[in-house]
Scaffold this active site. Structure first.
Site, PDB file in Angstrom:
ATOM      1  N   LYS A 254       0.606  -1.239   0.201  1.00 33.78           N
ATOM      2  CA  LYS A 254      -0.253   0.533  -0.113  1.00 33.78           C
ATOM      3  C   LYS A 254       1.200   1.082  -0.325  1.00 33.78           C
ATOM      4  O   LYS A 254       0.651   1.866  -1.153  1.00 33.78           O
ATOM      5  CB  LYS A 254      -0.754   0.044   1.140  1.00 33.78           C
ATOM      6  CG  LYS A 254      -1.770  -0.956   1.637  1.00 33.78           C
ATOM      7  CD  LYS A 254      -2.927  -0.631   3.257  1.00 33.78           C
ATOM      8  CE  LYS A 254      -2.634  -0.680   4.106  1.00 33.78           C
ATOM      9  NZ  LYS A 254      -1.516  -2.412   4.091  1.00 33.78           N
TER      10      LYS A 254
ATOM     11  N   ARG B 148     -10.006   1.590   7.777  1.00 33.12           N
ATOM     12  CA  ARG B 148      -9.252   0.260   8.550  1.00 33.12           C
ATOM     13  C   ARG B 148     -10.621  -0.776   9.271  1.00 33.12           C
ATOM     14  O   ARG B 148     -10.432  -2.031   9.458  1.00 33.12           O
ATOM     15  CB  ARG B 148      -8.247  -0.161   9.355  1.00 33.12           C
ATOM     16  CG  ARG B 148      -6.831  -0.307   8.716  1.00 33.12           C
ATOM     17  CD  ARG B 148      -5.196  -0.307   9.734  1.00 33.12           C
ATOM     18  NE  ARG B 148      -4.317  -1.558   9.579  1.00 33.12           N
ATOM     19  CZ  ARG B 148      -3.705  -0.247   9.242  1.00 33.12           C
ATOM     20  NH1 ARG B 148      -3.198   0.721   8.376  1.00 33.12           N
ATOM     21  NH2 ARG B 148      -2.841  -1.431   9.233  1.00 33.12           N
TER      22      ARG B 148
ATOM     23  N   ARG C 282      11.385  -6.227   4.931  1.00 32.89           N
ATOM     24  CA  ARG C 282      11.295  -4.882   4.320  1.00 32.89           C
ATOM     25  C   ARG C 282      12.563  -3.960   5.442  1.00 32.89           C
ATOM     26  O   ARG C 282      12.273  -3.598   6.866  1.00 32.89           O
ATOM     27  CB  ARG C 282       9.724  -4.424   5.050  1.00 32.89           C
ATOM     28  CG  ARG C 282       9.527  -2.564   4.638  1.00 32.89           C
ATOM     29  CD  ARG C 282       7.903  -3.155   4.610  1.00 32.89           C
ATOM     30  NE  ARG C 282       7.463  -2.670   5.134  1.00 32.89           N
ATOM     31  CZ  ARG C 282       5.815  -2.435   5.843  1.00 32.89           C
ATOM     32  NH1 ARG C 282       5.173  -2.164   4.304  1.00 32.89           N
ATOM     33  NH2 ARG C 282       5.448  -3.361   6.836  1.00 32.89           N
TER      34      ARG C 282
ATOM     35  N   ARG D 129      10.809  -1.319  10.409  1.00 27.34           N
ATOM     36  CA  ARG D 129      10.073  -1.147  11.671  1.00 27.34           C
ATOM     37  C   ARG D 129      10.143  -1.968  12.864  1.00 27.34           C
ATOM     38  O   ARG D 129       9.786  -3.059  12.639  1.00 27.34           O
ATOM     39  CB  ARG D 129       8.174  -1.093  10.498  1.00 27.34           C
ATOM     40  CG  ARG D 129       8.298   0.246  10.504  1.00 27.34           C
ATOM     41  CD  ARG D 129       7.059   0.445   9.016  1.00 27.34           C
ATOM     42  NE  ARG D 129       5.780  -0.561  10.107  1.00 27.34           N
ATOM     43  CZ  ARG D 129       4.332  -0.646   9.170  1.00 27.34           C
ATOM     44  NH1 ARG D 129       4.552   0.013   8.065  1.00 27.34           N
ATOM     45  NH2 ARG D 129       3.480  -1.342  10.774  1.00 27.34           N
TER      46      ARG D 129
ATOM     47  N   ARG E 289      -0.797  -9.255  13.252  1.00 26.74           N
ATOM     48  CA  ARG E 289      -1.343  -8.077  12.343  1.00 26.74           C
ATOM     49  C   ARG E 289      -2.345  -8.490  10.917  1.00 26.74           C
ATOM     50  O   ARG E 289      -3.312  -7.776  10.710  1.00 26.74           O
ATOM     51  CB  ARG E 289      -0.311  -7.541  12.111  1.00 26.74           C
ATOM     52  CG  ARG E 289       0.475  -6.508  12.427  1.00 26.74           C
ATOM     53  CD  ARG E 289       1.457  -5.477  12.180  1.00 26.74           C
ATOM     54  NE  ARG E 289       1.519  -5.153  11.201  1.00 26.74           N
ATOM     55  CZ  ARG E 289       2.706  -4.621  10.305  1.00 26.74           C
ATOM     56  NH1 ARG E 289       3.531  -5.228  10.947  1.00 26.74           N
ATOM     57  NH2 ARG E 289       2.867  -3.881   9.313  1.00 26.74           N
TER      58      ARG E 289
HETATM   59  P1  ADP Z   1       0.348  -2.163   7.902  1.00 25.65           P
HETATM   60  O1  ADP Z   1      -0.583  -1.893   6.734  1.00 25.65           O
HETATM   61  O2  ADP Z   1       1.735  -2.490   6.824  1.00 25.65           O
HETATM   62  O3  ADP Z   1      -0.319  -3.012   8.895  1.00 25.65           O
HETATM   63  P2  ADP Z   1       0.993   0.741   8.838  1.00 25.65           P
HETATM   64  O4  ADP Z   1       2.290   1.641   9.178  1.00 25.65           O
HETATM   65  O5  ADP Z   1      -0.545   1.056   7.728  1.00 25.65           O
HETATM   66  O6  ADP Z   1       1.289  -0.523   8.448  1.00 25.65           O
HETATM   67  O7  ADP Z   1       0.205   0.439  10.057  1.00 25.65           O
HETATM   68  C1  ADP Z   1       0.795   0.026  11.035  1.00 25.65           C
HETATM   69  C2  ADP Z   1      -0.174  -0.003  13.028  1.00 25.65           C
HETATM   70  O8  ADP Z   1      -0.914   1.345  12.523  1.00 25.65           O
HETATM   71  C3  ADP Z   1      -0.855  -0.515  12.269  1.00 25.65           C
HETATM   72  O9  ADP Z   1      -0.980  -2.295  12.689  1.00 25.65           O
HETATM   73  C4  ADP Z   1      -2.390  -0.354  13.639  1.00 25.65           C
HETATM   74  O10 ADP Z   1      -1.846  -0.790  14.989  1.00 25.65           O
HETATM   75  C5  ADP Z   1      -2.094   1.065  13.618  1.00 25.65           C
HETATM   76  N1  ADP Z   1      -2.509   1.393  12.058  1.00 25.65           N
HETATM   77  C6  ADP Z   1      -2.959   2.430  11.315  1.00 25.65           C
HETATM   78  N2  ADP Z   1      -3.781   2.710  11.001  1.00 25.65           N
HETATM   79  C7  ADP Z   1      -4.360   2.470  11.263  1.00 25.65           C
HETATM   80  C8  ADP Z   1      -5.758   2.653  11.100  1.00 25.65           C
HETATM   81  N3  ADP Z   1      -6.779   3.198  10.255  1.00 25.65           N
HETATM   82  N4  ADP Z   1      -6.737   2.104  12.576  1.00 25.65           N
HETATM   83  C9  ADP Z   1      -6.336   1.470  13.689  1.00 25.65           C
HETATM   84  N5  ADP Z   1      -5.006   1.547  13.635  1.00 25.65           N
HETATM   85  C10 ADP Z   1      -4.539   2.042  12.448  1.00 25.65           C
END
Ligand code: ADP
Ligand code: ZN
Length: 255
Positions: A47, A122, A161, A196, A207
């Site tokens: 993404k 999400r 990554r 990360r 996750r």
């Molecule tokens: P990825 O898609 O690889 O899991 P992100 O950087 O998008 O990575 O998200 C990392 C973490 O941030 C998620 O595992 C969650 O804990 C939190 N997070 C990000 N966006 C949201 C969201 N829209 N709602 C709730 N938690 C979120």
């Protein structure tokens, strides 16, 4: 798997297996630059990479909730500590916290010419709130791009990554199939690369689980809205600028 009533756009004919839905995209007279795009997909599906290509191409704002939260954590604030507890556990940050932050972010002048939302919504509740947040600004989501990747490829993509530490660059590498030329150094800007904290196997598994339970249902939501566009990716597929150009050309024809 495109039903007859859907306007189906199939891209990457020679590269990927395709599952495409795209119908009712009706942002009449809207320039492609003002698009509001939602990125959907499991952790590690790409993404962030696709969002970056899209924002570079369209010169619109990239809003990554994950990046925003990581910045907040870095700042050492109370909110950052709260966010860290959820994120390091592979759990979602509560909807009310995320929605409030996003509302403020969408109000900024830089977000007025179109945005790519990377990591939001999400949950179903976030998707419904997004609709309201945009409606009050006379806007709506134009297209939701879902990157589909098998679970078994996710771990491989995330644990290997590496990300450029320069926020303005943010280039993303993979130690298996998209290595930097020099170990630990970004090819683009020469900054250090980092891994990360939540890209370890244990947290990634949580996750993935969270994704299936909480985020996957919103794919159906966008499908019902008639704006879902799905691309199947395999472990090593890399989306290129040329692919993005093709998408946008086709999407633009429909809006
Ligand atoms: P990825 O898609 O690889 O899991 P992100 O950087 O998008 O990575 O998200 C990392 C973490 O941030 C998620 O595992 C969650 O804990 C939190 N997070 C990000 N966006 C949201 C969201 N829209 N709602 C709730 N938690 C979120
Ligand atoms: Zn860099």
């Amino acid at each position: 798997m495109c039903s007859a009533q859907n306007v189906c756009l199939c891209f990457f004919k020679n590269t990927y297996r395709n599952v495409c839905f795209l119908k009712n995209i009706n942002s009449i007279n809207k320039g492609v630059k003002n698009l509001i795009i939602v990125m959907l997909g499991a952790p590690g599906s790409g993404k962030g990479t696709v969002a970056k290509l899209l924002t570079d191409t369209l010169n619109i704002e990239h809003i990554s909730t994950g990046d925003m939260f990581r910045e907040e954590i870095k700042s050492g604030s109370k909110l950052g500590k709260e966010l860290e507890n959820y994120m390091s556990d592979g759990k979602l940050v509560p909807d009310d916290v995320v929605i409030k932050i996003l509302d403020e972010r969408l109000s900024r002048p830089t977000a007025q010419n179109g945005v790519v939302l990377d990591g939001f919504p999400r949950t179903k509740i976030q998707a419904e709130h997004l609709k309201q947040l945009l409606e009050k600004r006379n806007k709506k989501v134009d297209v939701a791009i879902q990157l589909n990747i098998p679970d078994e490829d996710i771990i491989y993509r995330t644990v290997k990554r590496r990300i450029c530490s320069n926020k303005d660059c943010g280039a993303i590498y993979n130690l298996e199939f998209n290595k930097p030329k020099q170990d630990g150094i970004c090819d683009v800007c020469g900054s250090e690369l980092y891994r990360r904290e939540d890209d370890n196997e244990e947290t990634v598994k949580r996750r993935i689980d969270t994704y299936h339970k909480r985020s996957e249902p919103i794919i159906k939501y966008f499908e019902e809205e008639g704006i879902l566009y799905t691309v199947d990716l395999r472990a090593q597929d890399q989306v290129t600028k040329q692919d993005i150009d093709k998408w946008l050309k086709d999407i633009n024809k429909k809006i």
